[in-house]
Design a protein around this motif. Structure first.
Motif, PDB file in Angstrom:
ATOM      1  N   LYS A  46       0.882  -1.298   0.121  1.00  0.00           N
ATOM      2  CA  LYS A  46      -0.004  -0.008  -0.015  1.00  0.00           C
ATOM      3  C   LYS A  46       0.846   1.225   0.157  1.00  0.00           C
ATOM      4  O   LYS A  46       2.091   1.295   0.426  1.00  0.00           O
ATOM      5  CB  LYS A  46      -0.833   0.121   1.278  1.00  0.00           C
ATOM      6  CG  LYS A  46      -1.670  -1.278   1.381  1.00  0.00           C
ATOM      7  CD  LYS A  46      -3.025  -1.017   2.274  1.00  0.00           C
ATOM      8  CE  LYS A  46      -4.020  -2.059   1.947  1.00  0.00           C
ATOM      9  NZ  LYS A  46      -3.565  -3.498   2.474  1.00  0.00           N
ATOM     10  N   ASP A  47       0.265   2.446  -0.129  1.00  0.00           N
ATOM     11  CA  ASP A  47       0.900   3.464  -0.178  1.00  0.00           C
ATOM     12  C   ASP A  47       1.911   3.826   0.819  1.00  0.00           C
ATOM     13  O   ASP A  47       2.871   4.060   0.927  1.00  0.00           O
ATOM     14  CB  ASP A  47      -0.132   4.837  -0.570  1.00  0.00           C
ATOM     15  CG  ASP A  47      -0.336   5.054  -1.909  1.00  0.00           C
ATOM     16  OD1 ASP A  47       0.602   4.212  -2.740  1.00  0.00           O
ATOM     17  OD2 ASP A  47      -1.065   5.616  -2.425  1.00  0.00           O
ATOM     18  N   ARG A  48       1.081   3.784   2.113  1.00  0.00           N
ATOM     19  CA  ARG A  48       1.729   4.120   3.354  1.00  0.00           C
ATOM     20  C   ARG A  48       1.084   3.346   4.395  1.00  0.00           C
ATOM     21  O   ARG A  48      -0.102   3.327   4.411  1.00  0.00           O
ATOM     22  CB  ARG A  48       1.556   5.418   3.705  1.00  0.00           C
ATOM     23  CG  ARG A  48       2.715   6.068   4.724  1.00  0.00           C
ATOM     24  CD  ARG A  48       2.657   7.453   4.958  1.00  0.00           C
ATOM     25  NE  ARG A  48       3.590   7.864   6.022  1.00  0.00           N
ATOM     26  CZ  ARG A  48       3.288   8.542   6.707  1.00  0.00           C
ATOM     27  NH1 ARG A  48       1.998   9.449   6.903  1.00  0.00           N
ATOM     28  NH2 ARG A  48       3.991   9.299   7.660  1.00  0.00           N
ATOM     29  N   TYR A  49       1.961   2.665   5.263  1.00  0.00           N
ATOM     30  CA  TYR A  49       1.271   1.866   6.422  1.00  0.00           C
ATOM     31  C   TYR A  49       1.392   2.834   7.713  1.00  0.00           C
ATOM     32  O   TYR A  49       2.260   3.359   8.079  1.00  0.00           O
ATOM     33  CB  TYR A  49       2.001   0.457   6.716  1.00  0.00           C
ATOM     34  CG  TYR A  49       1.655  -0.328   5.496  1.00  0.00           C
ATOM     35  CD1 TYR A  49       0.624  -1.240   5.414  1.00  0.00           C
ATOM     36  CD2 TYR A  49       2.798  -0.474   4.353  1.00  0.00           C
ATOM     37  CE1 TYR A  49       0.415  -2.239   4.415  1.00  0.00           C
ATOM     38  CE2 TYR A  49       2.452  -1.359   3.324  1.00  0.00           C
ATOM     39  CZ  TYR A  49       1.448  -2.269   3.316  1.00  0.00           C
ATOM     40  OH  TYR A  49       1.306  -3.314   2.544  1.00  0.00           O
ATOM     41  N   HIS A  50       0.367   2.435   8.570  1.00  0.00           N
ATOM     42  CA  HIS A  50       0.379   2.996   9.957  1.00  0.00           C
ATOM     43  C   HIS A  50       1.379   2.388  10.703  1.00  0.00           C
ATOM     44  O   HIS A  50       2.191   3.044  11.438  1.00  0.00           O
ATOM     45  CB  HIS A  50      -1.093   3.083  10.851  1.00  0.00           C
ATOM     46  CG  HIS A  50      -1.990   3.594  10.037  1.00  0.00           C
ATOM     47  ND1 HIS A  50      -3.249   2.969   9.357  1.00  0.00           N
ATOM     48  CD2 HIS A  50      -2.280   5.133  10.125  1.00  0.00           C
ATOM     49  CE1 HIS A  50      -4.046   3.864   9.136  1.00  0.00           C
ATOM     50  NE2 HIS A  50      -3.242   5.339   9.566  1.00  0.00           N
TER      51      HIS A  50
END
Ligand SMILES: Cc1cc2nc3c(=O)[nH]c(=O)nc-3n(C[C@H](O)[C@H](O)[C@H](O)COP(=O)(O)OP(=O)(O)OC[C@H]3O[C@@H](n4cnc5c(N)ncnc54)[C@H](O)[C@@H]3O)c2cc1C
Length: 497
Positions: free
Chosen positions: A25-29
Protein backbone atom coordinates in the motif's frame (compact mmCIF):
# COMPACT_ATOMS: atom_id res chain seq x y z
CA UNK A 1 13.24 -33.14 7.06
CA UNK A 2 9.72 -31.75 6.54
CA UNK A 3 8.32 -34.93 5.05
CA UNK A 4 5.74 -35.95 7.67
CA UNK A 5 2.16 -34.79 7.22
CA UNK A 6 2.44 -32.77 10.42
CA UNK A 7 5.54 -31.02 9.15
CA UNK A 8 3.91 -30.25 5.81
CA UNK A 9 0.93 -28.77 7.66
CA UNK A 10 3.21 -26.61 9.80
CA UNK A 11 5.15 -25.34 6.78
CA UNK A 12 1.91 -24.63 4.89
CA UNK A 13 0.97 -22.43 7.85
CA UNK A 14 4.22 -20.74 8.77
CA UNK A 15 5.65 -20.24 5.28
CA UNK A 16 3.28 -21.42 2.56
CA UNK A 17 5.46 -22.52 -0.39
CA UNK A 18 3.27 -20.82 -3.00
CA UNK A 19 2.73 -17.59 -1.05
CA UNK A 20 2.54 -14.44 -3.14
CA UNK A 21 3.38 -11.22 -1.38
CA UNK A 22 0.63 -8.60 -1.63
CA UNK A 23 1.19 -5.36 -3.48
CA UNK A 24 2.43 -2.77 -0.98
CA UNK A 25 0.00 0.00 0.00
CA UNK A 26 1.03 3.65 -0.34
CA UNK A 27 1.84 4.07 3.32
CA UNK A 28 1.29 1.90 6.40
CA UNK A 29 0.36 3.06 9.86
CA UNK A 30 2.59 0.25 11.10
CA UNK A 31 5.23 -2.00 9.56
CA UNK A 32 6.30 -4.90 11.78
CA UNK A 33 9.57 -6.69 11.06
CA UNK A 34 9.69 -10.25 12.34
CA UNK A 35 6.82 -12.71 12.72
CA UNK A 36 7.69 -14.28 16.09
CA UNK A 37 5.55 -13.72 19.17
CA UNK A 38 6.46 -10.04 19.50
CA UNK A 39 5.75 -9.22 15.86
CA UNK A 40 2.62 -11.33 15.56
CA UNK A 41 0.94 -9.89 18.64
CA UNK A 42 1.84 -6.34 17.60
CA UNK A 43 0.46 -6.84 14.08
CA UNK A 44 -2.72 -8.61 15.20
CA UNK A 45 -3.67 -5.91 17.72
CA UNK A 46 -2.84 -3.03 15.38
CA UNK A 47 -4.82 -4.52 12.49
CA UNK A 48 -7.70 -5.33 14.86
CA UNK A 49 -7.85 -1.65 15.80
CA UNK A 50 -8.06 -0.69 12.14
CA UNK A 51 -4.43 0.35 11.49
CA UNK A 52 -3.03 -0.34 7.99
CA UNK A 53 -0.48 -2.97 9.02
CA UNK A 54 2.25 -4.89 7.22
CA UNK A 55 4.24 -7.78 8.69
CA UNK A 56 7.52 -9.00 7.21
CA UNK A 57 8.93 -12.45 8.06
CA UNK A 58 12.00 -13.92 6.40
CA UNK A 59 11.60 -17.50 7.53
CA UNK A 60 8.80 -18.98 9.66
CA UNK A 61 5.78 -17.25 11.18
CA UNK A 62 5.69 -18.06 14.89
CA UNK A 63 9.43 -17.44 15.20
CA UNK A 64 11.50 -19.35 17.73
CA UNK A 65 8.78 -20.10 20.24
CA UNK A 66 6.51 -22.07 17.94
CA UNK A 67 9.08 -23.65 15.66
CA UNK A 68 12.33 -24.20 17.53
CA UNK A 69 11.80 -23.05 21.11
CA UNK A 70 9.09 -23.24 23.77
CA UNK A 71 6.64 -25.48 21.92
CA UNK A 72 8.90 -28.33 20.76
CA UNK A 73 11.03 -28.22 23.93
CA UNK A 74 8.07 -28.41 26.28
CA UNK A 75 6.49 -31.23 24.24
CA UNK A 76 9.68 -33.30 24.51
CA UNK A 77 10.12 -32.45 28.20
CA UNK A 78 6.57 -33.62 28.89
CA UNK A 79 7.18 -36.90 27.10
CA UNK A 80 10.46 -37.38 28.95
CA UNK A 81 8.69 -36.66 32.24
CA UNK A 82 6.13 -39.38 31.48
CA UNK A 83 8.85 -41.87 30.69
CA UNK A 84 10.62 -40.96 33.92
CA UNK A 85 7.34 -41.30 35.86
CA UNK A 86 6.75 -44.72 34.32
CA UNK A 87 10.25 -46.02 34.94
CA UNK A 88 10.34 -44.82 38.57
CA UNK A 89 6.70 -45.69 39.37
CA UNK A 90 7.53 -48.84 41.29
CA UNK A 91 10.38 -47.42 43.34
CA UNK A 92 8.54 -44.17 44.18
CA UNK A 93 4.90 -45.22 44.50
CA UNK A 94 4.77 -49.01 44.50
CA UNK A 95 3.40 -48.73 40.98
CA UNK A 96 4.06 -51.08 38.06
CA UNK A 97 7.58 -52.12 37.11
CA UNK A 98 8.22 -50.60 33.69
CA UNK A 99 11.25 -51.56 31.71
CA UNK A 100 10.33 -50.84 28.10
CA UNK A 101 12.24 -49.30 25.25
CA UNK A 102 12.23 -45.48 25.30
CA UNK A 103 10.58 -44.40 22.04
CA UNK A 104 12.07 -41.00 21.22
CA UNK A 105 10.68 -41.18 17.67
CA UNK A 106 7.13 -41.41 19.02
CA UNK A 107 7.73 -38.40 21.28
CA UNK A 108 9.03 -36.41 18.29
CA UNK A 109 6.00 -37.36 16.20
CA UNK A 110 3.67 -36.23 18.98
CA UNK A 111 5.60 -32.98 19.28
CA UNK A 112 5.35 -32.38 15.53
CA UNK A 113 1.61 -32.99 15.51
CA UNK A 114 0.96 -30.58 18.37
CA UNK A 115 3.27 -27.98 16.84
CA UNK A 116 1.48 -28.31 13.50
CA UNK A 117 -1.90 -27.86 15.21
CA UNK A 118 -0.75 -24.80 17.13
CA UNK A 119 0.84 -23.31 14.00
CA UNK A 120 -2.63 -22.57 12.58
CA UNK A 121 -2.90 -19.71 15.08
CA UNK A 122 0.31 -18.08 13.82
CA UNK A 123 -0.29 -18.88 10.15
CA UNK A 124 0.17 -16.50 7.26
CA UNK A 125 -3.36 -17.14 5.89
CA UNK A 126 -4.85 -16.34 9.32
CA UNK A 127 -2.92 -13.08 9.54
CA UNK A 128 -4.08 -12.15 6.04
CA UNK A 129 -7.66 -12.76 7.23
CA UNK A 130 -6.98 -10.50 10.23
CA UNK A 131 -6.26 -7.72 7.73
CA UNK A 132 -2.46 -7.79 7.92
CA UNK A 133 -0.43 -7.55 4.68
CA UNK A 134 2.00 -10.46 5.16
CA UNK A 135 5.26 -10.27 3.23
CA UNK A 136 7.85 -13.06 3.20
CA UNK A 137 11.42 -11.92 2.70
CA UNK A 138 14.30 -10.10 4.32
CA UNK A 139 13.26 -6.65 5.57
CA UNK A 140 15.73 -3.80 5.34
CA UNK A 141 15.43 -0.14 6.30
CA UNK A 142 16.37 2.21 3.46
CA UNK A 143 15.61 5.41 5.34
CA UNK A 144 13.99 6.79 8.45
CA UNK A 145 10.47 5.82 7.31
CA UNK A 146 10.94 3.16 4.69
CA UNK A 147 11.57 -0.60 4.60
CA UNK A 148 12.16 -2.73 1.51
CA UNK A 149 11.19 -6.34 1.09
CA UNK A 150 11.22 -8.50 -2.01
CA UNK A 151 11.71 -5.47 -4.27
CA UNK A 152 8.85 -3.44 -2.76
CA UNK A 153 8.95 -0.30 -0.61
CA UNK A 154 6.89 -0.22 2.58
CA UNK A 155 6.56 3.38 3.74
CA UNK A 156 5.44 3.73 7.32
CA UNK A 157 4.27 6.14 10.00
CA UNK A 158 5.62 3.78 12.67
CA UNK A 159 7.64 0.56 12.55
CA UNK A 160 8.35 -2.15 15.10
CA UNK A 161 11.48 -4.29 15.05
CA UNK A 162 10.76 -7.79 16.38
CA UNK A 163 13.59 -9.74 14.78
CA UNK A 164 14.58 -11.78 17.85
CA UNK A 165 17.85 -13.58 18.42
CA UNK A 166 19.68 -16.69 17.29
CA UNK A 167 22.11 -19.05 19.04
CA UNK A 168 25.54 -17.58 19.79
CA UNK A 169 28.18 -20.07 18.72
CA UNK A 170 31.34 -19.78 20.84
CA UNK A 171 34.60 -19.44 18.90
CA UNK A 172 35.97 -22.83 19.94
CA UNK A 173 38.65 -24.12 17.55
CA UNK A 174 37.39 -27.17 15.64
CA UNK A 175 33.71 -26.73 16.54
CA UNK A 176 32.63 -25.71 13.04
CA UNK A 177 34.40 -28.75 11.55
CA UNK A 178 33.00 -31.33 13.98
CA UNK A 179 29.51 -29.90 13.60
CA UNK A 180 27.08 -29.13 16.40
CA UNK A 181 23.39 -28.88 17.16
CA UNK A 182 21.53 -25.79 18.33
CA UNK A 183 17.88 -25.19 19.18
CA UNK A 184 17.40 -24.63 15.44
CA UNK A 185 18.37 -28.23 14.58
CA UNK A 186 17.94 -30.41 17.67
CA UNK A 187 14.16 -30.72 17.27
CA UNK A 188 14.66 -32.36 13.89
CA UNK A 189 16.45 -35.35 15.45
CA UNK A 190 14.53 -38.62 15.31
CA UNK A 191 17.01 -40.60 17.43
CA UNK A 192 18.84 -39.54 20.57
CA UNK A 193 22.63 -39.28 20.34
CA UNK A 194 24.30 -41.96 22.51
CA UNK A 195 26.49 -39.34 24.21
CA UNK A 196 25.41 -35.70 24.15
CA UNK A 197 27.64 -32.85 25.33
CA UNK A 198 25.70 -29.68 26.14
CA UNK A 199 27.73 -26.47 26.08
CA UNK A 200 25.97 -24.07 28.43
CA UNK A 201 24.03 -24.55 31.66
CA UNK A 202 21.32 -21.92 31.28
CA UNK A 203 17.61 -22.74 31.04
CA UNK A 204 17.80 -24.12 27.47
CA UNK A 205 20.83 -26.30 28.25
CA UNK A 206 19.35 -27.58 31.53
CA UNK A 207 15.93 -28.40 30.04
CA UNK A 208 17.28 -30.22 27.00
CA UNK A 209 19.97 -32.02 29.02
CA UNK A 210 17.28 -33.48 31.26
CA UNK A 211 14.97 -34.40 28.38
CA UNK A 212 17.70 -36.20 26.44
CA UNK A 213 19.05 -37.94 29.57
CA UNK A 214 15.58 -39.25 30.33
CA UNK A 215 15.35 -40.56 26.77
CA UNK A 216 18.58 -42.50 27.26
CA UNK A 217 21.43 -40.21 26.14
CA UNK A 218 24.51 -40.04 28.30
CA UNK A 219 24.50 -36.29 28.86
CA UNK A 220 27.26 -34.00 30.10
CA UNK A 221 26.76 -30.26 30.66
CA UNK A 222 29.90 -28.17 30.22
CA UNK A 223 29.43 -24.92 32.08
CA UNK A 224 32.02 -22.15 32.16
CA UNK A 225 30.66 -20.66 35.41
CA UNK A 226 30.74 -22.20 38.86
CA UNK A 227 27.15 -23.39 38.68
CA UNK A 228 24.25 -23.89 36.29
CA UNK A 229 21.20 -21.56 36.10
CA UNK A 230 23.33 -18.64 37.26
CA UNK A 231 20.48 -16.10 36.97
CA UNK A 232 18.49 -17.94 39.64
CA UNK A 233 18.70 -18.29 43.42
CA UNK A 234 21.77 -20.54 44.06
CA UNK A 235 19.93 -22.88 46.42
CA UNK A 236 17.06 -23.30 43.94
CA UNK A 237 19.50 -23.93 41.08
CA UNK A 238 21.25 -26.48 43.31
CA UNK A 239 18.01 -28.44 43.70
CA UNK A 240 17.58 -28.56 39.92
CA UNK A 241 21.24 -29.57 39.49
CA UNK A 242 20.72 -32.42 41.97
CA UNK A 243 17.61 -33.56 40.05
CA UNK A 244 19.56 -33.53 36.80
CA UNK A 245 22.33 -35.54 38.44
CA UNK A 246 19.76 -38.12 39.58
CA UNK A 247 18.69 -38.39 35.95
CA UNK A 248 22.30 -39.23 35.07
CA UNK A 249 23.35 -35.80 33.75
CA UNK A 250 26.99 -35.06 34.53
CA UNK A 251 27.50 -31.37 35.28
CA UNK A 252 31.03 -30.09 34.84
CA UNK A 253 31.43 -26.51 36.10
CA UNK A 254 34.24 -23.95 35.71
CA UNK A 255 35.13 -25.58 32.40
CA UNK A 256 37.16 -23.83 29.73
CA UNK A 257 36.81 -25.61 26.40
CA UNK A 258 40.08 -25.38 24.49
CA UNK A 259 39.24 -27.17 21.25
CA UNK A 260 37.10 -29.83 19.68
CA UNK A 261 38.14 -32.52 17.20
CA UNK A 262 36.65 -35.51 15.47
CA UNK A 263 38.36 -38.86 15.88
CA UNK A 264 36.10 -41.96 15.88
CA UNK A 265 33.75 -39.74 17.86
CA UNK A 266 33.86 -36.07 18.86
CA UNK A 267 36.50 -35.24 21.47
CA UNK A 268 36.17 -32.07 23.55
CA UNK A 269 39.41 -30.86 25.12
CA UNK A 270 38.98 -28.66 28.15
CA UNK A 271 40.70 -27.36 31.25
CA UNK A 272 39.04 -27.65 34.63
CA UNK A 273 40.61 -26.67 37.93
CA UNK A 274 44.01 -26.58 36.23
CA UNK A 275 43.67 -30.09 34.81
CA UNK A 276 43.41 -31.02 31.12
CA UNK A 277 40.38 -33.18 30.40
CA UNK A 278 38.91 -34.97 27.39
CA UNK A 279 35.26 -35.77 26.86
CA UNK A 280 33.97 -38.12 24.15
CA UNK A 281 30.61 -37.31 22.59
CA UNK A 282 28.52 -38.25 19.58
CA UNK A 283 26.85 -34.85 19.36
CA UNK A 284 27.30 -31.37 20.81
CA UNK A 285 24.43 -29.06 21.65
CA UNK A 286 25.44 -25.41 21.77
CA UNK A 287 23.22 -23.55 24.26
CA UNK A 288 25.56 -20.84 25.45
CA UNK A 289 23.75 -17.59 24.80
CA UNK A 290 22.09 -15.63 22.03
CA UNK A 291 23.00 -12.91 19.55
CA UNK A 292 20.56 -10.33 18.14
CA UNK A 293 19.29 -10.49 14.55
CA UNK A 294 20.48 -7.03 13.49
CA UNK A 295 22.55 -7.80 10.41
CA UNK A 296 21.21 -6.82 6.98
CA UNK A 297 18.43 -4.79 8.63
CA UNK A 298 19.83 -1.44 7.50
CA UNK A 299 19.63 -0.02 11.03
CA UNK A 300 22.31 2.59 10.27
CA UNK A 301 20.29 3.89 7.29
CA UNK A 302 17.35 4.49 9.63
CA UNK A 303 19.43 6.04 12.44
CA UNK A 304 18.67 3.20 14.85
CA UNK A 305 21.29 2.53 17.52
CA UNK A 306 22.24 -1.01 18.45
CA UNK A 307 25.10 -2.93 19.98
CA UNK A 308 26.27 -6.54 20.11
CA UNK A 309 23.43 -7.54 22.41
CA UNK A 310 20.37 -5.65 21.26
CA UNK A 311 18.59 -2.82 19.52
CA UNK A 312 18.73 -0.02 22.06
CA UNK A 313 15.34 1.15 23.37
CA UNK A 314 14.13 3.53 26.04
CA UNK A 315 11.70 2.71 28.82
CA UNK A 316 8.80 3.01 26.36
CA UNK A 317 10.52 0.69 23.86
CA UNK A 318 11.30 3.49 21.40
CA UNK A 319 14.58 3.33 19.47
CA UNK A 320 16.82 6.28 18.61
CA UNK A 321 14.59 6.76 15.51
CA UNK A 322 11.42 8.21 17.02
CA UNK A 323 9.23 6.45 14.43
CA UNK A 324 10.63 3.03 15.26
CA UNK A 325 10.05 0.82 18.30
CA UNK A 326 11.36 -2.63 19.21
CA UNK A 327 9.81 -5.55 21.11
CA UNK A 328 10.78 -8.98 22.40
CA UNK A 329 14.19 -10.62 22.50
CA UNK A 330 15.80 -8.08 20.16
CA UNK A 331 15.57 -5.49 22.97
CA UNK A 332 18.01 -7.53 25.10
CA UNK A 333 15.49 -7.49 27.93
CA UNK A 334 14.03 -10.62 29.58
CA UNK A 335 14.04 -13.15 26.70
CA UNK A 336 10.67 -14.83 27.12
CA UNK A 337 7.60 -15.29 24.98
CA UNK A 338 5.30 -13.74 27.58
CA UNK A 339 7.57 -10.69 27.72
CA UNK A 340 7.52 -10.33 23.91
CA UNK A 341 3.72 -10.50 24.17
CA UNK A 342 3.64 -7.85 26.94
CA UNK A 343 6.00 -5.59 24.94
CA UNK A 344 3.74 -5.91 21.89
CA UNK A 345 0.66 -4.78 23.83
CA UNK A 346 2.58 -1.80 25.22
CA UNK A 347 4.06 -0.78 21.93
CA UNK A 348 0.76 -0.63 20.06
CA UNK A 349 -0.40 1.94 22.62
CA UNK A 350 2.89 3.83 22.72
CA UNK A 351 3.49 3.88 18.96
CA UNK A 352 -0.02 4.44 17.64
CA UNK A 353 -1.96 6.09 20.48
CA UNK A 354 0.45 8.36 22.37
CA UNK A 355 0.56 5.79 25.20
CA UNK A 356 3.14 6.15 27.95
CA UNK A 357 3.50 2.55 29.09
CA UNK A 358 6.88 1.68 30.59
CA UNK A 359 8.75 -1.61 30.57
CA UNK A 360 10.06 -0.96 34.06
CA UNK A 361 6.46 -1.18 35.36
CA UNK A 362 6.13 -4.79 34.20
CA UNK A 363 6.17 -7.58 36.78
CA UNK A 364 7.95 -10.41 35.02
CA UNK A 365 7.85 -14.05 36.04
CA UNK A 366 9.90 -16.77 34.40
CA UNK A 367 10.25 -20.50 34.67
CA UNK A 368 12.73 -23.18 33.71
CA UNK A 369 10.70 -26.27 32.88
CA UNK A 370 13.02 -28.89 34.25
CA UNK A 371 11.62 -31.43 36.69
CA UNK A 372 11.27 -29.92 39.26
CA UNK A 373 10.49 -26.56 37.69
CA UNK A 374 12.29 -23.45 38.87
CA UNK A 375 10.16 -20.30 38.74
CA UNK A 376 10.87 -16.76 39.79
CA UNK A 377 9.14 -13.39 39.76
CA UNK A 378 10.35 -9.89 40.48
CA UNK A 379 13.82 -8.54 40.97
CA UNK A 380 16.65 -11.00 40.57
CA UNK A 381 17.89 -12.76 43.68
CA UNK A 382 21.14 -10.75 43.73
CA UNK A 383 19.67 -7.37 42.74
CA UNK A 384 18.06 -6.23 45.96
CA UNK A 385 21.27 -5.26 47.72
CA UNK A 386 22.46 -3.34 44.65
CA UNK A 387 19.28 -1.26 44.50
CA UNK A 388 19.44 -0.43 48.20
CA UNK A 389 16.23 -2.28 49.14
CA UNK A 390 16.51 -4.07 52.42
CA UNK A 391 14.54 -7.28 52.53
CA UNK A 392 13.04 -9.83 54.82
CA UNK A 393 12.99 -13.30 53.35
CA UNK A 394 10.72 -16.19 54.22
CA UNK A 395 11.48 -19.72 53.07
CA UNK A 396 8.97 -22.56 53.27
CA UNK A 397 10.27 -26.02 52.36
CA UNK A 398 7.83 -28.02 50.21
CA UNK A 399 8.34 -30.78 52.76
CA UNK A 400 5.97 -28.75 54.99
CA UNK A 401 3.20 -28.88 52.38
CA UNK A 402 1.09 -32.03 52.56
CA UNK A 403 0.38 -32.24 48.84
CA UNK A 404 4.06 -32.02 47.98
CA UNK A 405 4.76 -34.91 50.36
CA UNK A 406 1.92 -36.97 48.91
CA UNK A 407 3.23 -36.35 45.40
CA UNK A 408 6.87 -37.03 46.30
CA UNK A 409 7.81 -33.44 45.40
CA UNK A 410 9.52 -32.41 48.63
CA UNK A 411 12.95 -31.26 47.58
CA UNK A 412 11.95 -27.71 46.63
CA UNK A 413 10.91 -24.60 48.49
CA UNK A 414 9.20 -21.23 48.19
CA UNK A 415 11.28 -18.19 49.11
CA UNK A 416 9.48 -14.85 49.26
CA UNK A 417 11.42 -11.61 49.56
CA UNK A 418 9.54 -8.77 51.25
CA UNK A 419 10.39 -5.12 51.72
CA UNK A 420 11.86 -4.93 55.22
CA UNK A 421 9.20 -4.36 57.85
CA UNK A 422 6.30 -4.71 55.40
CA UNK A 423 4.51 -7.49 53.52
CA UNK A 424 5.17 -5.94 50.10
CA UNK A 425 6.43 -8.71 47.82
CA UNK A 426 9.61 -7.79 45.96
CA UNK A 427 10.42 -11.19 44.52
CA UNK A 428 9.76 -14.88 44.93
CA UNK A 429 11.43 -18.12 43.90
CA UNK A 430 9.69 -21.47 43.83
CA UNK A 431 11.14 -24.90 43.02
CA UNK A 432 8.62 -27.68 42.57
CA UNK A 433 6.70 -29.76 40.06
CA UNK A 434 4.13 -27.00 39.40
CA UNK A 435 6.29 -23.95 40.10
CA UNK A 436 5.54 -22.28 36.74
CA UNK A 437 1.79 -22.40 37.35
CA UNK A 438 1.90 -21.37 41.01
CA UNK A 439 4.26 -18.41 40.55
CA UNK A 440 1.50 -16.72 38.51
CA UNK A 441 -0.46 -16.18 41.73
CA UNK A 442 2.40 -14.21 43.24
CA UNK A 443 2.85 -12.29 39.96
CA UNK A 444 -0.78 -11.28 40.10
CA UNK A 445 -0.45 -10.17 43.73
CA UNK A 446 2.59 -8.07 42.91
CA UNK A 447 0.92 -6.55 39.86
CA UNK A 448 -2.21 -5.68 41.85
CA UNK A 449 -0.21 -4.33 44.79
CA UNK A 450 -1.45 -7.04 47.16
CA UNK A 451 0.84 -7.82 50.08
CA UNK A 452 1.67 -11.32 51.28
CA UNK A 453 -0.91 -11.13 54.08
CA UNK A 454 -3.70 -10.39 51.55
CA UNK A 455 -2.61 -13.37 49.46
CA UNK A 456 -2.47 -15.46 52.63
CA UNK A 457 -6.03 -14.45 53.52
CA UNK A 458 -7.14 -16.31 50.38
CA UNK A 459 -8.49 -19.82 50.93
CA UNK A 460 -6.51 -22.39 48.97
CA UNK A 461 -8.03 -25.82 48.38
CA UNK A 462 -6.46 -28.58 50.47
CA UNK A 463 -4.29 -30.41 49.56
CA UNK A 464 -2.55 -28.37 46.88
CA UNK A 465 1.03 -27.25 46.47
CA UNK A 466 -0.18 -23.64 46.11
CA UNK A 467 -0.86 -23.76 49.86
CA UNK A 468 2.83 -23.04 50.24
CA UNK A 469 1.95 -19.38 49.62
CA UNK A 470 -0.47 -19.32 52.54
CA UNK A 471 2.16 -20.95 54.72
CA UNK A 472 4.58 -18.17 53.82
CA UNK A 473 1.92 -15.61 54.81
CA UNK A 474 1.35 -17.42 58.12
CA UNK A 475 5.08 -17.39 58.78
CA UNK A 476 5.18 -13.65 58.08
CA UNK A 477 2.26 -12.99 60.43
CA UNK A 478 3.92 -15.01 63.19
CA UNK A 479 7.17 -13.16 62.71
CA UNK A 480 5.35 -9.80 62.82
CA UNK A 481 4.05 -10.54 66.28
CA UNK A 482 6.40 -8.38 68.35
CA UNK A 483 7.45 -9.62 71.82
CA UNK A 484 5.28 -6.81 73.30
CA UNK A 485 2.13 -7.90 71.42
CA UNK A 486 2.88 -11.53 72.26
CA UNK A 487 3.24 -10.53 75.96
CA UNK A 488 -0.12 -8.73 75.84
CA UNK A 489 -1.80 -11.82 74.36
CA UNK A 490 -0.27 -14.00 77.07
CA UNK A 491 -1.52 -11.62 79.77
CA UNK A 492 -5.02 -11.63 78.22
CA UNK A 493 -5.23 -15.42 78.22
CA UNK A 494 -3.99 -15.57 81.81
CA UNK A 495 -6.83 -13.26 82.84
CA UNK A 496 -9.59 -14.84 80.72
CA UNK A 497 -10.85 -18.19 82.03
C1 LIG B 1 14.88 -23.90 23.13
C2 LIG B 1 14.13 -22.69 23.60
C3 LIG B 1 13.12 -22.83 24.54
C4 LIG B 1 12.42 -21.72 24.98
N1 LIG B 1 11.44 -21.91 25.91
C5 LIG B 1 10.75 -20.83 26.36
C6 LIG B 1 9.70 -21.01 27.30
O1 LIG B 1 9.41 -22.13 27.72
N2 LIG B 1 9.02 -19.92 27.72
C7 LIG B 1 9.32 -18.67 27.26
O2 LIG B 1 8.68 -17.70 27.67
N3 LIG B 1 10.31 -18.47 26.35
C8 LIG B 1 11.02 -19.52 25.89
N4 LIG B 1 12.00 -19.34 24.95
C9 LIG B 1 12.27 -17.96 24.47
C10 LIG B 1 11.27 -17.55 23.39
O3 LIG B 1 11.31 -18.46 22.32
C11 LIG B 1 11.58 -16.14 22.91
O4 LIG B 1 11.60 -15.28 24.02
C12 LIG B 1 10.53 -15.64 21.92
O5 LIG B 1 10.51 -16.45 20.78
C13 LIG B 1 10.86 -14.19 21.52
O6 LIG B 1 9.97 -13.75 20.53
P1 LIG B 1 10.41 -12.60 19.51
O7 LIG B 1 9.18 -12.26 18.75
O8 LIG B 1 11.12 -11.54 20.23
O9 LIG B 1 11.52 -13.26 18.56
P2 LIG B 1 11.55 -14.57 17.67
O10 LIG B 1 10.62 -15.60 18.13
O11 LIG B 1 13.00 -14.94 17.58
O12 LIG B 1 11.04 -14.08 16.24
C14 LIG B 1 11.81 -13.23 15.43
C15 LIG B 1 11.40 -13.43 13.98
O13 LIG B 1 11.98 -12.39 13.18
C16 LIG B 1 12.38 -12.94 11.94
N5 LIG B 1 13.40 -12.04 11.36
C17 LIG B 1 14.65 -11.79 11.84
N6 LIG B 1 15.26 -10.87 11.07
C18 LIG B 1 14.39 -10.55 10.09
C19 LIG B 1 14.44 -9.65 8.98
N7 LIG B 1 15.50 -8.87 8.74
N8 LIG B 1 13.38 -9.57 8.16
C20 LIG B 1 12.29 -10.33 8.39
N9 LIG B 1 12.19 -11.18 9.42
C21 LIG B 1 13.21 -11.28 10.27
C22 LIG B 1 12.89 -14.32 12.32
O14 LIG B 1 12.89 -15.19 11.20
C23 LIG B 1 11.89 -14.74 13.41
O15 LIG B 1 10.81 -15.44 12.87
C24 LIG B 1 12.72 -20.43 24.47
C25 LIG B 1 13.73 -20.28 23.51
C26 LIG B 1 14.43 -21.38 23.07
C27 LIG B 1 15.50 -21.20 22.02
Amino acid sequence: MHDSTAEQTRIANVHPPAWENPRAKDRYHLVVIGGGTGGLVTAAIAAGLGARTALVERHWMGGDCLNVGCVPSKALLRAAREWHAASTAHERFGGPVVDGQRDFGAAVRRMQEIRADISAVDSAPRYRELGVDVFFGQARFTGADNVTVDGQNLRFRRAVIATGTRPAVPPIPGLADTGYLTNETIFSLTEVPRRLAVIGGGPIGAELAQAFARFGSIVTILQKDQRILGKDDPEAAGIVAAALARDGVRILTSVKIERVERRQSIVIHSVREGRNEELQADAILVASGRVPNVEELGLDEAGIEYDQRRVITDDRLRTSNRRVYAVGDITGRAPFTHVADAHARMVVQNALFFGRKKVTDLVIPWCTYTHPELAHVGMKWDEAGKRGDTMDSITIPLHDVDRARLDGDEAGFLRVHLREGSDKILAATLVGDHAGDIIGQLSMAMRQGLGLSAVGATIFPYPTEAEVIRKAADAWRKRKLSPRVRGLFQLYFRLVR
